[in-house]
Structures are given as structure tokens and as C-alpha cells.
Write an enzyme that holds these catalytic residues in place. Sequence first.
Site, PDB file in Angstrom:
ATOM      1  N   SER A  42       0.857  -1.192   0.000  1.00  0.00           N
ATOM      2  CA  SER A  42       0.000   0.000   0.000  1.00  0.00           C
ATOM      3  C   SER A  42       0.885   1.231   0.000  1.00  0.00           C
ATOM      4  O   SER A  42       2.078   1.154   0.355  1.00  0.00           O
ATOM      5  CB  SER A  42      -0.871  -0.005   1.263  1.00  0.00           C
ATOM      6  OG  SER A  42      -1.541   1.229   1.423  1.00  0.00           O
TER       7      SER A  42
ATOM      8  N   TYR B 297      -3.721  -0.708   9.973  1.00  0.00           N
ATOM      9  CA  TYR B 297      -3.501  -0.969   8.549  1.00  0.00           C
ATOM     10  C   TYR B 297      -2.102  -0.483   8.138  1.00  0.00           C
ATOM     11  O   TYR B 297      -1.354  -1.209   7.464  1.00  0.00           O
ATOM     12  CB  TYR B 297      -4.583  -0.249   7.734  1.00  0.00           C
ATOM     13  CG  TYR B 297      -4.555  -0.511   6.250  1.00  0.00           C
ATOM     14  CD1 TYR B 297      -5.115  -1.668   5.723  1.00  0.00           C
ATOM     15  CD2 TYR B 297      -3.987   0.413   5.364  1.00  0.00           C
ATOM     16  CE1 TYR B 297      -5.112  -1.895   4.350  1.00  0.00           C
ATOM     17  CE2 TYR B 297      -3.983   0.190   4.000  1.00  0.00           C
ATOM     18  CZ  TYR B 297      -4.550  -0.964   3.496  1.00  0.00           C
ATOM     19  OH  TYR B 297      -4.544  -1.192   2.135  1.00  0.00           O
TER      20      TYR B 297
HETATM   21  P1  NAP Z   1     -11.695  -5.286  -1.210  1.00  0.00           P
HETATM   22  O1  NAP Z   1     -12.530  -5.019  -2.416  1.00  0.00           O
HETATM   23  O2  NAP Z   1     -12.208  -4.971   0.143  1.00  0.00           O
HETATM   24  O3  NAP Z   1     -11.194  -6.808  -1.310  1.00  0.00           O
HETATM   25  C1  NAP Z   1     -10.577  -7.443  -0.222  1.00  0.00           C
HETATM   26  C2  NAP Z   1     -10.427  -8.908  -0.569  1.00  0.00           C
HETATM   27  O4  NAP Z   1      -9.751  -9.552   0.516  1.00  0.00           O
HETATM   28  C3  NAP Z   1     -11.767  -9.597  -0.754  1.00  0.00           C
HETATM   29  O5  NAP Z   1     -11.690 -10.510  -1.790  1.00  0.00           O
HETATM   30  C4  NAP Z   1     -11.948 -10.280   0.586  1.00  0.00           C
HETATM   31  O6  NAP Z   1     -12.768 -11.428   0.552  1.00  0.00           O
HETATM   32  C5  NAP Z   1     -10.532 -10.672   0.903  1.00  0.00           C
HETATM   33  N1  NAP Z   1     -10.395 -10.954   2.322  1.00  0.00           N
HETATM   34  C6  NAP Z   1     -10.596 -10.118   3.363  1.00  0.00           C
HETATM   35  N2  NAP Z   1     -10.430 -10.773   4.507  1.00  0.00           N
HETATM   36  C7  NAP Z   1     -10.135 -12.050   4.202  1.00  0.00           C
HETATM   37  C8  NAP Z   1      -9.856 -13.192   4.960  1.00  0.00           C
HETATM   38  N3  NAP Z   1      -9.852 -13.181   6.304  1.00  0.00           N
HETATM   39  N4  NAP Z   1      -9.575 -14.345   4.305  1.00  0.00           N
HETATM   40  C9  NAP Z   1      -9.582 -14.401   2.965  1.00  0.00           C
HETATM   41  N5  NAP Z   1      -9.837 -13.346   2.186  1.00  0.00           N
HETATM   42  C10 NAP Z   1     -10.116 -12.179   2.807  1.00  0.00           C
HETATM   43  O7  NAP Z   1     -10.372  -4.398  -1.276  1.00  0.00           O
HETATM   44  P2  NAP Z   1      -9.226  -4.234  -2.370  1.00  0.00           P
HETATM   45  O8  NAP Z   1      -9.005  -2.793  -2.505  1.00  0.00           O
HETATM   46  O9  NAP Z   1      -9.450  -5.032  -3.576  1.00  0.00           O
HETATM   47  O10 NAP Z   1      -8.002  -4.805  -1.518  1.00  0.00           O
HETATM   48  C11 NAP Z   1      -7.135  -5.816  -1.990  1.00  0.00           C
HETATM   49  C12 NAP Z   1      -5.759  -5.567  -1.405  1.00  0.00           C
HETATM   50  O11 NAP Z   1      -5.265  -4.327  -1.899  1.00  0.00           O
HETATM   51  C13 NAP Z   1      -5.744  -5.448   0.119  1.00  0.00           C
HETATM   52  O12 NAP Z   1      -4.594  -6.061   0.638  1.00  0.00           O
HETATM   53  C14 NAP Z   1      -5.683  -3.961   0.340  1.00  0.00           C
HETATM   54  O13 NAP Z   1      -5.121  -3.616   1.577  1.00  0.00           O
HETATM   55  C15 NAP Z   1      -4.806  -3.555  -0.823  1.00  0.00           C
HETATM   56  N6  NAP Z   1      -4.851  -2.135  -1.196  1.00  0.00           N
HETATM   57  C16 NAP Z   1      -5.991  -1.565  -1.657  1.00  0.00           C
HETATM   58  C17 NAP Z   1      -5.962  -0.217  -2.013  1.00  0.00           C
HETATM   59  C18 NAP Z   1      -7.171   0.501  -2.544  1.00  0.00           C
HETATM   60  O14 NAP Z   1      -7.087   1.720  -2.746  1.00  0.00           O
HETATM   61  N7  NAP Z   1      -8.275  -0.148  -2.804  1.00  0.00           N
HETATM   62  C19 NAP Z   1      -4.786   0.530  -1.886  1.00  0.00           C
HETATM   63  C20 NAP Z   1      -3.655  -0.102  -1.389  1.00  0.00           C
HETATM   64  C21 NAP Z   1      -3.689  -1.437  -1.062  1.00  0.00           C
HETATM   65  P3  NAP Z   1     -14.311 -11.397   1.040  1.00  0.00           P
HETATM   66  O15 NAP Z   1     -15.111 -11.018  -0.163  1.00  0.00           O
HETATM   67  O16 NAP Z   1     -14.562 -12.794   1.518  1.00  0.00           O
HETATM   68  O17 NAP Z   1     -14.417 -10.386   2.136  1.00  0.00           O
END
Ligand code: NAP
Length: 260
Positions: free
Chosen positions: A152, A165
Amino acid sequence: MIDASLPGLSRSPFDLHGRCAVVTGAGRGIGRAVALGLSQAGADVVLLGRPGSNDATREAVLAAGGKADVVELDMGDHAAVAQVGAELVDSRQVDILVNNAGIIDREDAVDVDPAAWQRVLDVNLNGLFFLCQQLGRPMVERGHGKIVSIASLLSFQGGIRVASYAASKHAVAGVTKALANEWGPHGVQVNAIAPGYIATDNTTALREDADRSRSILERIPAGRWGGAEDIAGAAVFLSSSAADYVNGHVLVVDGGWMAR
Ligand code: NAP
């Protein structure tokens, strides 16, 4: 134009045919886009996540002519990570691991309770490390493998009201470098991607806050929030032989945010 007669260039260096890629949390957002991107590049994908959450992504991969399996796993459950990891490496050769699953807890630091803190660290860091350990061990023995973790901008910055986080994502950068040091000599490259502000469920609260949303957008030279698909190309690159000499790197994909 690429001269295909050069050694090692008989196929695209980004080609992932014949590779098996495991992606955690591939049901939505960045994980889904990355899984689809890896499949499009030729990899067979194994989607790890909570019951039912990855089924639609699996269907999308199959509909596009790719291969996908779903394996149930809660990344916050240490025993399950150890067990599923062991079963995975017993049942197939895993060439690529993308650690994507992650959660965020938005609250004032003075209000964070130990259970909420622990849950973020368990999913974002502890599950990630021990899955790396399970899937990385045979990569090291084989002398070949790629690990890509979704870090991130808060691997570099503190953020606002997201202490757990930020701690977890700083640690993801640290683990990435530590494993790169240890496993690089064994042919395993360990890198991370630091997405900027991407429009997924993770950032809904920010986009619903008009002031935060505007101030974020003002700092992004690209002039837009990122989409989940903006991360897929970097994941394919770091998973491919095009990145064989890239190790221990945290690749920022942020529309220019960090350049400001
Ligand atoms: P998201 O739409 O909230 O997706 C999160 C994913 O993680 C979902 O598929 C969720 O599955 C899964 N997950 C959460 N808890 C879990 C668990 N205990 N076991 C297995 N799977 C789990 O968010 P996203 O933005 O795509 O995030 C993906 C990654 O990118 C994360 O690591 C996040 O920190 C990182 N990130 C995101 C951003 C951003 O701006 N969006 C920026 C920097 C980094 P469920 O559907 O089962 O909940």
C-alpha cells in the site's frame, strides 16, 4: 520490436502459460482483477478465500477459457493457513503466489481495541507471512518461484485513522525485503505492489467523504482514482520471467501520487 531469435525471447517474457498462480482474496476488487490478468497471461489460477467469495471469479476465468480452482481459506485463521498451505503444495506445483487479501479498520487511534488491531495484523500480515512460508518452501527447494504481495502507499506513509492498517502494510514491505534477501539466492523473487487510491470496497468510505475524496483526487497527477484493473499489469509483470532480476522491490502503482 523484439527479436525472437535472441536467447530467452522465443516466447513473450510476460507469458505465464504452464504456470500455476495462487491468489488470495480474488472474489472482488484488486484480487479479482489480478486473478483475471494472470489467467489472461496464461496461468492456471487457484483462488483462496472465504466460502463462496471466489466462485464468481472462478466462473469468469472459466468463461474466458482459462483454468481456475477455488480453495476455501480465512487468511486470519493461522491453523487454516498452515493446513491449506501444506495441502496446496502437496497437490500441485505452485509457481506464483499473490498475497492480495486484506482488510482495513478506520478509526481514531485512541479508540482501537486489541481485538480489532489483532484481526488486521492477522489477515494482512500474519496470514500473508505464513502462507509465504508454506508455498515458498518448495519454491526455494525447486530454485524457482515468484511471490507478489499487495502492499500500500501506507507501506511508506502513515495515513489517517488507519494505524493498524499502516502498521501491517509497513510490515508487508519489510517481509517482502526480508524474504527477497533470503530466497533470492534460491531463484525466488519476492516483490510487492503498492497501489494508490483504487476504487474498491476498501476505499468506499473515502469516496463517500466529499472533502477527502476531493483532496485525494487533487494530488493524483493522473487526474482520476485507479481501477482494480490498473494493478493487474504490474502483477503479471512481477509474476513473469520479465521480472527475473527484480527482487525485494515495492512497485508503486498510484497514478503519480508519490511523485507529488
Ligand atoms: P476489497 O474489495 O475490500 O477486497 C478485499 C479482498 O480480501 C476480498 O476478496 C476479501 O474477501 C478478501 N479478504 C478479506 N479478509 C479475508 C480473509 N480473512 N480471508 C480471505 N480473504 C479475505 O479491497 P481491495 O481494494 O481489492 O483490496 C485488496 C488488497 O489491496 C488489500 O490487501 C488492500 O489492503 C490492498 N490495497 C488496496 C488499495 C485501494 O485503494 N483499494 C490501496 C492499497 C492497497 P471477502 O469477499 O470474503 O471479504
